[in-house]
Design a protein around this motif. Structure first.
Motif, PDB file in Angstrom:
ATOM      1  N   ASN A   1       0.834  -1.197   0.000  1.00  0.00           N
ATOM      2  CA  ASN A   1       0.000   0.000   0.000  1.00  0.00           C
ATOM      3  C   ASN A   1       0.870   1.250   0.000  1.00  0.00           C
ATOM      4  O   ASN A   1       1.838   1.329   0.766  1.00  0.00           O
ATOM      5  N   VAL A   2       0.519   2.212  -0.830  1.00  0.00           N
ATOM      6  CA  VAL A   2       1.202   3.507  -0.832  1.00  0.00           C
ATOM      7  C   VAL A   2       0.524   4.401   0.210  1.00  0.00           C
ATOM      8  O   VAL A   2      -0.692   4.619   0.140  1.00  0.00           O
ATOM      9  N   PRO A   3       1.248   4.908   1.187  1.00  0.00           N
ATOM     10  CA  PRO A   3       0.622   5.804   2.169  1.00  0.00           C
ATOM     11  C   PRO A   3       0.222   7.134   1.540  1.00  0.00           C
ATOM     12  O   PRO A   3       0.688   7.484   0.449  1.00  0.00           O
ATOM     13  N   GLY A   4      -0.643   7.873   2.220  1.00  0.00           N
ATOM     14  CA  GLY A   4      -1.015   9.201   1.754  1.00  0.00           C
ATOM     15  C   GLY A   4       0.200  10.116   1.710  1.00  0.00           C
ATOM     16  O   GLY A   4       1.106  10.020   2.536  1.00  0.00           O
ATOM     17  N   ASP A   5       0.219  11.007   0.750  1.00  0.00           N
ATOM     18  CA  ASP A   5       1.367  11.875   0.506  1.00  0.00           C
ATOM     19  C   ASP A   5       1.371  13.047   1.490  1.00  0.00           C
ATOM     20  O   ASP A   5       0.480  13.894   1.463  1.00  0.00           O
ATOM     21  N   ILE A   6       2.393  13.108   2.338  1.00  0.00           N
ATOM     22  CA  ILE A   6       2.466  14.197   3.320  1.00  0.00           C
ATOM     23  C   ILE A   6       2.646  15.540   2.629  1.00  0.00           C
ATOM     24  O   ILE A   6       2.189  16.578   3.133  1.00  0.00           O
ATOM     25  N   SER A   7       3.258  15.542   1.442  1.00  0.00           N
ATOM     26  CA  SER A   7       3.406  16.803   0.702  1.00  0.00           C
ATOM     27  C   SER A   7       2.062  17.325   0.220  1.00  0.00           C
ATOM     28  O   SER A   7       1.856  18.533   0.116  1.00  0.00           O
ATOM     29  N   SER A   8       1.136  16.417  -0.101  1.00  0.00           N
ATOM     30  CA  SER A   8      -0.226  16.829  -0.458  1.00  0.00           C
ATOM     31  C   SER A   8      -1.023  17.196   0.786  1.00  0.00           C
ATOM     32  O   SER A   8      -1.755  18.189   0.800  1.00  0.00           O
ATOM     33  N   ALA A   9      -0.885  16.394   1.839  1.00  0.00           N
ATOM     34  CA  ALA A   9      -1.596  16.677   3.090  1.00  0.00           C
ATOM     35  C   ALA A   9      -1.191  18.024   3.667  1.00  0.00           C
ATOM     36  O   ALA A   9      -1.989  18.701   4.326  1.00  0.00           O
ATOM     37  N   ALA A  10       0.048  18.428   3.404  1.00  0.00           N
ATOM     38  CA  ALA A  10       0.570  19.664   3.996  1.00  0.00           C
ATOM     39  C   ALA A  10      -0.268  20.886   3.641  1.00  0.00           C
ATOM     40  O   ALA A  10      -0.405  21.816   4.452  1.00  0.00           O
ATOM     41  N   PHE A  11      -0.851  20.915   2.451  1.00  0.00           N
ATOM     42  CA  PHE A  11      -1.653  22.079   2.055  1.00  0.00           C
ATOM     43  C   PHE A  11      -2.877  22.224   2.955  1.00  0.00           C
ATOM     44  O   PHE A  11      -3.246  23.340   3.358  1.00  0.00           O
ATOM     45  N   PHE A  12      -3.495  21.116   3.317  1.00  0.00           N
ATOM     46  CA  PHE A  12      -4.661  21.168   4.193  1.00  0.00           C
ATOM     47  C   PHE A  12      -4.251  21.357   5.651  1.00  0.00           C
ATOM     48  O   PHE A  12      -4.981  21.993   6.416  1.00  0.00           O
ATOM     49  N   MET A  13      -3.082  20.843   6.029  1.00  0.00           N
ATOM     50  CA  MET A  13      -2.576  21.085   7.381  1.00  0.00           C
ATOM     51  C   MET A  13      -2.367  22.579   7.610  1.00  0.00           C
ATOM     52  O   MET A  13      -2.751  23.131   8.655  1.00  0.00           O
ATOM     53  N   VAL A  14      -1.763  23.232   6.619  1.00  0.00           N
ATOM     54  CA  VAL A  14      -1.499  24.670   6.733  1.00  0.00           C
ATOM     55  C   VAL A  14      -2.812  25.453   6.665  1.00  0.00           C
ATOM     56  O   VAL A  14      -3.029  26.403   7.439  1.00  0.00           O
ATOM     57  N   ALA A  15      -3.717  25.056   5.764  1.00  0.00           N
ATOM     58  CA  ALA A  15      -4.997  25.760   5.657  1.00  0.00           C
ATOM     59  C   ALA A  15      -5.772  25.686   6.964  1.00  0.00           C
ATOM     60  O   ALA A  15      -6.304  26.697   7.442  1.00  0.00           O
ATOM     61  N   ALA A  16      -5.840  24.507   7.577  1.00  0.00           N
ATOM     62  CA  ALA A  16      -6.588  24.352   8.824  1.00  0.00           C
ATOM     63  C   ALA A  16      -5.928  25.093   9.972  1.00  0.00           C
ATOM     64  O   ALA A  16      -6.598  25.562  10.900  1.00  0.00           O
ATOM     65  N   THR A  17      -4.607  25.215   9.937  1.00  0.00           N
ATOM     66  CA  THR A  17      -3.890  25.981  10.962  1.00  0.00           C
ATOM     67  C   THR A  17      -4.212  27.465  10.863  1.00  0.00           C
ATOM     68  O   THR A  17      -4.367  28.157  11.879  1.00  0.00           O
ATOM     69  N   LEU A  18      -4.360  27.977   9.640  1.00  0.00           N
ATOM     70  CA  LEU A  18      -4.481  29.420   9.427  1.00  0.00           C
ATOM     71  C   LEU A  18      -5.912  29.937   9.355  1.00  0.00           C
ATOM     72  O   LEU A  18      -6.155  31.110   9.666  1.00  0.00           O
TER      73      LEU A  18
END
Length: 429
Positions: free
Chosen positions: A228-245
């Motif tokens: 299984n390929v895990p979810g891409d943290i580089s893609s997740a990062a955009f939503f991590m930053v959006a939810a933080t801000l």
């Protein structure tokens, strides 16, 4: 040109599984193709870049079937690739180009690599020169694509990388699989290790690590795998930053890869005081976790230096965006590598964020940023410049302004994240 969501007072909410990791998806095609047997890859990222890798191996005689995010590869073994009957089109994918340069250097046939206008401007000497030291016979066009790789006899090498680059390291490792003896690659700083981790999954003890030294055992037997390929943290990062801000946000990103060589963005968020938690962690060869992120009203400024850059090279535009909302002055230095991505990302980030009146200054190797929440739209026409990560960063930035803005070049985002706008809309609904 796409109208972007602005002034999102309700915040981002919900759970989301981001697409498979791009780096791992590329490598899953490469290593499955040169293994013996049929590999099954689940949660594969069917983005434009990864399709370029699939198409290249199909041209070299590998049977590859893709159904949604399920990939089946019938491998031909380490020495089973066939001469392509046409030029191999790399599209926009630097990863495909550089990694295949290493693997193809050891083949008994000639290959010609081409790419789009953007890729054709990116430097290739950083891979062609060390590979030439190993006996590769590579001709570039003034250090760029198009590139011709002629049959060569690959010699073992002990090579110290002048810069920390996972792509260059991986090219050398893939060439070294076909060398006449074991090789050693030395990193100045640790970079993402997916090639090494996956090689040891496909073959027993192909790679050994001793500090910053990577020992590559030659002529290994590689056997097909099911993984299984895990979810891409580089893609997740955009939503991590959006939810933080974005005020009132609370999201959970499911099954995200947290390989220690990729978690620089998590380190930055935590140092800046963001509300981030890791849940349901696994300890597999490619560890994963669910990442919970809640809005953080006050962020601390940060200094990012050269030592940590390899752990977050793709996320640095987002780090600049985070710093733009922090309470104080931030610096990002030691990131000259950003100038050699799909665009000159130092120049492009500064140019585009200044359109939102963000106080960001271009340095030779990074950024100087005065954080503020007092943004105003000085120019409503934002531009990805054909760079997927710039486009997604600007889409996140647009959530924080109260004037209509548009994004030109939004199509570039499909290079790594075809569902990005659909997923952003889901979290914003």
């Amino acid at each position: 040109m796409k109208e972007l969501v602005v002034n999102l007072n309700t915040g981002l909410h919900g759970d989301l599984e981001v697409p498979g990791d791009k780096s791992i998806s590329h490598r899953s095609v490469i290593l499955s193709s040169i293994s013996e047997g049929t590999s099954h890859v689940h949660h594969f990222l069917a983005s434009d870049d990864c399709i370029s890798t699939i198409n290249a191996f199909r041209e070299m005689g590998v049977q590859i079937d893709l159904d949604g995010d399920e990939l089946t590869v019938t491998g031909v073994g380490l020495h089973g690739l066939k001469e392509p009957q046409t030029k191999l089109d790399m599209g926009n994918s630097g990863t495909t180009t550089r990694l295949l340069s290493g693997l193809l250097s050891a083949q008994n046939f000639t290959t010609n690599l081409i790419g789009d206008d953007s890729l054709s401007k990116r430097p290739m000497k950083r891979v062609s020169e060390p590979l030439s030291m190993m006996g590769a016979r590579i001709e570039t066009t003034d250090g760029h694509l198009p590139m011709t790789i002629n049959p060569g006899h690959i010699k073992a090498v002990k090579y110290e990388l002048p810069i920390a680059s996972a792509q260059v390291k991986s090219a050398i490792i893939l060439a070294a699989l076909n060398a006449d003896a074991d090789s050693v690659v030395i990193e100045p700083q640790v970079t993402r290790n997916h090639t090494e981790t996956m090689l040891n999954q496909f073959g027993k003890d192909v790679i050994e690590r001793d500090g910053n030294q990577i020992i590559v055992h030659h002529n290994p037997k590689l056997t097909a795998q099911d993984f299984n390929v895990p979810g891409d943290i580089s893609s997740a990062a955009f939503f991590m930053v959006a939810a933080t801000l974005v005020p009132n946000s609370h999201i959970v990103l499911k099954n995200v890869g947290i390989n220690a060589t990729r978690t620089g963005i998590l380190d930055v968020l935590i140092k800046m005081g963001a509300n981030v938690k890791l849940l349901n962690q696994t300890n597999s060869s490619e560890p994963t976790a669910d990442i919970e992120v809640t809005y953080t009203p006050d962020l601390k400024p940060i200094d990012v230096t050269e030592e940590s850059i390899p752990l977050m090279i793709d996320e640095l535009p987002l780090v600049a965006l985070l710093a733009s909302r922090a309470n104080g002055h931030s610096h990002i230095t030691g990131a000259e590598e950003l100038r050699f991505k799909e665009t000159d990302r130092i120049q492009t980030v500064v140019l585009e964020l200044q359109k939102l009146s963000i106080q960001i200054t271009e340095l030779s190797d990074g950024f100087s940023i005065d954080g503020s929440k007092d943004w105003r739209v000085a120019n409503s026409s934002l531009d990805s410049h054909g760079d997927h990560r710039i486009g997604m960063t600007l889409a996140v930035a647009a959530l924080l302004v109260d004037t209509s803005v548009q994004l030109d070049g939004e199509d570039a985002i499909s290079i790594s994240y075809p569902q990005f706008f659909d997923h952003l809309k889901r979290l914003c609904s």
